[in-house]
Design a protein around this motif. Structure first.
Motif, PDB file in Angstrom:
ATOM      1  N   GLU A   1     -17.502  29.355 -16.426  1.00 44.10           N
ATOM      2  CA  GLU A   1     -17.616  27.918 -16.168  1.00 44.10           C
ATOM      3  C   GLU A   1     -16.419  27.371 -15.384  1.00 44.10           C
ATOM      4  OE1 GLU A   1     -20.386  26.077 -17.034  1.00 44.10           O
ATOM      5  OE2 GLU A   1     -21.160  28.057 -17.539  1.00 44.10           O
ATOM      6  N   GLN A   2     -15.571  28.247 -14.863  1.00 49.82           N
ATOM      7  CA  GLN A   2     -14.332  27.823 -14.207  1.00 49.82           C
ATOM      8  C   GLN A   2     -14.419  28.032 -12.700  1.00 49.82           C
ATOM      9  OE1 GLN A   2     -10.858  29.903 -15.581  1.00 49.82           O
ATOM     10  NE2 GLN A   2      -9.471  28.637 -14.392  1.00 49.82           N
ATOM     11  N   ILE A   3     -13.991  27.010 -11.936  1.00 55.14           N
ATOM     12  CA  ILE A   3     -13.911  27.146 -10.483  1.00 55.14           C
ATOM     13  C   ILE A   3     -12.701  28.006 -10.160  1.00 55.14           C
ATOM     14  CG2 ILE A   3     -13.592  25.951  -8.281  1.00 55.14           C
ATOM     15  CD1 ILE A   3     -14.901  23.487  -9.572  1.00 55.14           C
ATOM     16  N   VAL A   4     -12.923  29.073  -9.385  1.00 59.28           N
ATOM     17  CA  VAL A   4     -11.835  29.997  -9.043  1.00 59.28           C
ATOM     18  C   VAL A   4     -11.615  30.120  -7.531  1.00 59.28           C
ATOM     19  CG1 VAL A   4     -12.028  31.300 -11.195  1.00 59.28           C
ATOM     20  CG2 VAL A   4     -13.380  32.000  -9.189  1.00 59.28           C
ATOM     21  N   GLY A   5     -12.356  29.364  -6.765  1.00 54.97           N
ATOM     22  CA  GLY A   5     -12.209  29.371  -5.323  1.00 54.97           C
ATOM     23  C   GLY A   5     -13.238  28.442  -4.711  1.00 54.97           C
ATOM     24  N   PHE A   6     -13.082  28.178  -3.423  1.00 58.16           N
ATOM     25  CA  PHE A   6     -14.045  27.305  -2.752  1.00 58.16           C
ATOM     26  C   PHE A   6     -13.893  27.426  -1.238  1.00 58.16           C
ATOM     27  CE2 PHE A   6     -10.269  24.762  -2.598  1.00 58.16           C
ATOM     28  CZ  PHE A   6     -10.396  23.939  -1.486  1.00 58.16           C
ATOM     29  N   TYR A   7     -14.905  26.925  -0.548  1.00 60.54           N
ATOM     30  CA  TYR A   7     -14.784  26.733   0.894  1.00 60.54           C
ATOM     31  C   TYR A   7     -15.383  25.390   1.253  1.00 60.54           C
ATOM     32  CZ  TYR A   7     -19.733  27.985   1.754  1.00 60.54           C
ATOM     33  OH  TYR A   7     -21.105  28.013   1.778  1.00 60.54           O
ATOM     34  N   GLY A   8     -14.945  24.870   2.391  1.00 60.21           N
ATOM     35  CA  GLY A   8     -15.502  23.646   2.940  1.00 60.21           C
ATOM     36  C   GLY A   8     -15.685  23.819   4.430  1.00 60.21           C
ATOM     37  N   MET A   9     -16.866  23.441   4.904  1.00 60.30           N
ATOM     38  CA  MET A   9     -17.192  23.602   6.318  1.00 60.30           C
ATOM     39  C   MET A   9     -17.828  22.315   6.837  1.00 60.30           C
ATOM     40  SD  MET A   9     -19.678  26.476   8.150  1.00 60.30           S
ATOM     41  CE  MET A   9     -20.974  26.264   6.945  1.00 60.30           C
ATOM     42  N   THR A  10     -17.348  21.865   7.979  1.00 57.01           N
ATOM     43  CA  THR A  10     -17.951  20.744   8.681  1.00 57.01           C
ATOM     44  C   THR A  10     -18.959  21.315   9.675  1.00 57.01           C
ATOM     45  OG1 THR A  10     -15.888  19.502   8.499  1.00 57.01           O
ATOM     46  CG2 THR A  10     -17.483  18.732  10.126  1.00 57.01           C
ATOM     47  N   VAL A  11     -20.163  20.772   9.658  1.00 57.60           N
ATOM     48  CA  VAL A  11     -21.225  21.292  10.516  1.00 57.60           C
ATOM     49  C   VAL A  11     -21.678  20.215  11.492  1.00 57.60           C
ATOM     50  CG1 VAL A  11     -23.593  22.152  10.567  1.00 57.60           C
ATOM     51  CG2 VAL A  11     -22.034  22.929   8.781  1.00 57.60           C
ATOM     52  N   ALA A  12     -21.673  20.573  12.758  1.00 52.56           N
ATOM     53  CA  ALA A  12     -22.278  19.779  13.830  1.00 52.56           C
ATOM     54  C   ALA A  12     -22.948  20.801  14.736  1.00 52.56           C
ATOM     55  CB  ALA A  12     -21.235  18.963  14.576  1.00 52.56           C
ATOM     56  N   ALA A  13     -24.088  21.331  14.263  1.00 52.11           N
ATOM     57  CA  ALA A  13     -24.755  22.448  14.924  1.00 52.11           C
ATOM     58  C   ALA A  13     -24.850  22.201  16.428  1.00 52.11           C
ATOM     59  CB  ALA A  13     -26.131  22.674  14.328  1.00 52.11           C
ATOM     60  N   PRO A  14     -24.560  23.184  17.229  1.00 52.65           N
ATOM     61  CA  PRO A  14     -24.422  24.601  16.900  1.00 52.65           C
ATOM     62  C   PRO A  14     -23.006  25.018  16.497  1.00 52.65           C
ATOM     63  CG  PRO A  14     -24.320  24.381  19.263  1.00 52.65           C
ATOM     64  CD  PRO A  14     -24.505  22.991  18.704  1.00 52.65           C
ATOM     65  N   ASP A  15     -22.136  24.052  16.228  1.00 49.47           N
ATOM     66  CA  ASP A  15     -20.756  24.387  15.891  1.00 49.47           C
ATOM     67  C   ASP A  15     -20.463  24.078  14.428  1.00 49.47           C
ATOM     68  OD1 ASP A  15     -20.030  25.079  18.593  1.00 49.47           O
ATOM     69  OD2 ASP A  15     -20.075  22.932  19.026  1.00 49.47           O
ATOM     70  N   GLY A  16     -19.565  24.863  13.883  1.00 48.07           N
ATOM     71  CA  GLY A  16     -19.060  24.618  12.543  1.00 48.07           C
ATOM     72  C   GLY A  16     -17.557  24.805  12.547  1.00 48.07           C
ATOM     73  N   VAL A  17     -16.897  24.143  11.620  1.00 49.57           N
ATOM     74  CA  VAL A  17     -15.457  24.277  11.470  1.00 49.57           C
ATOM     75  C   VAL A  17     -15.185  24.633  10.011  1.00 49.57           C
ATOM     76  CG1 VAL A  17     -13.228  23.107  11.574  1.00 49.57           C
ATOM     77  CG2 VAL A  17     -14.980  22.598  13.287  1.00 49.57           C
ATOM     78  N   LEU A  18     -14.531  25.763   9.796  1.00 44.97           N
ATOM     79  CA  LEU A  18     -14.109  26.120   8.452  1.00 44.97           C
ATOM     80  C   LEU A  18     -12.853  25.314   8.161  1.00 44.97           C
ATOM     81  CD1 LEU A  18     -14.310  27.768   5.864  1.00 44.97           C
ATOM     82  CD2 LEU A  18     -12.953  29.537   6.982  1.00 44.97           C
ATOM     83  N   ASP A  19     -12.987  24.348   7.289  1.00 52.19           N
ATOM     84  CA  ASP A  19     -11.868  23.477   6.948  1.00 52.19           C
ATOM     85  C   ASP A  19     -11.011  24.070   5.833  1.00 52.19           C
ATOM     86  OD1 ASP A  19     -12.718  21.321   8.723  1.00 52.19           O
ATOM     87  OD2 ASP A  19     -14.328  20.967   7.266  1.00 52.19           O
ATOM     88  N   TYR A  20     -11.648  24.749   4.897  1.00 49.62           N
ATOM     89  CA  TYR A  20     -10.955  25.293   3.724  1.00 49.62           C
ATOM     90  C   TYR A  20     -11.625  26.582   3.268  1.00 49.62           C
ATOM     91  CZ  TYR A  20      -9.631  20.343   3.256  1.00 49.62           C
ATOM     92  OH  TYR A  20      -9.170  19.081   3.479  1.00 49.62           O
ATOM     93  N   LEU A  21     -10.818  27.519   2.829  1.00 51.30           N
ATOM     94  CA  LEU A  21     -11.294  28.673   2.065  1.00 51.30           C
ATOM     95  C   LEU A  21     -10.092  29.115   1.233  1.00 51.30           C
ATOM     96  CD1 LEU A  21     -13.525  31.626   3.172  1.00 51.30           C
ATOM     97  CD2 LEU A  21     -11.820  31.813   1.386  1.00 51.30           C
TER      98      LEU A  21
END
Length: 151
Positions: A60-80
């Protein structure tokens, strides 16, 4: 270790921010550097609600994450980020694989990654290519690697 991945919720913002700070600090940055990164590493509820943000769960514990901004056809990995005590256990790779599934489902063809210099090897090992450098969003005069990944 059984890791599941779920969509992050607004209630997760504080936990995600704590993981981002702890994970970034692993590289030995001093207190001033980390303070300068505070805004950039703070995950807001607005960001969670408007972007693709997913959390890796161990029980039940968060141990990691990612965040991505999407404006197809492009994406930006903001966090991992992965909790420091669980680095090198395959969680980052699991998050990356999940990110690629989401990117492809959203018709993202290219993912841009402004990487911490210490994380560049991780992304290159996954197939990202370095295309240059960009100014840091937090530290004046500092430049960080810019990578791209073709989905």
């Amino acid at each position: 270790m059984e890791i599941t991945i779920r969509r992050a919720t607004a209630d997760d913002a504080g936990t995600l921010t704590s993981i981002a700070f702890a994970s970034k600090a692993v590289w030995g940055y001093d207190e001033l550097f980390m303070e300068q990164c505070r805004k950039e590493l703070t995950i807001t509820t607005r960001y969670i609600q408007s972007c693709e943000v997913y959390a890796a769960m161990l029980r039940e514990q968060i141990v990691g994450f990612y965040g991505m901004t999407v404006a197809a056809p492009d994406g930006v990995l903001d966090y991992l980020f992965v909790s420091p005590n669980l680095l090198k256990k395959g969680i980052g790779r699991r998050l990356w694989d999940h990110l690629l599934q989401i990117a492809r489902a959203r018709q993202v063809k290219t993912i841009s990654i402004a990487a911490d210099p210490n994380a560049e090897y991780f992304y290159r090992a996954l197939g990202a290519k370095r295309v240059g450098e960009i100014p840091s969003g937090s530290i004046p005069g500092r430049f960080i690697p810019l990578l791209t990944f073709i989905t």
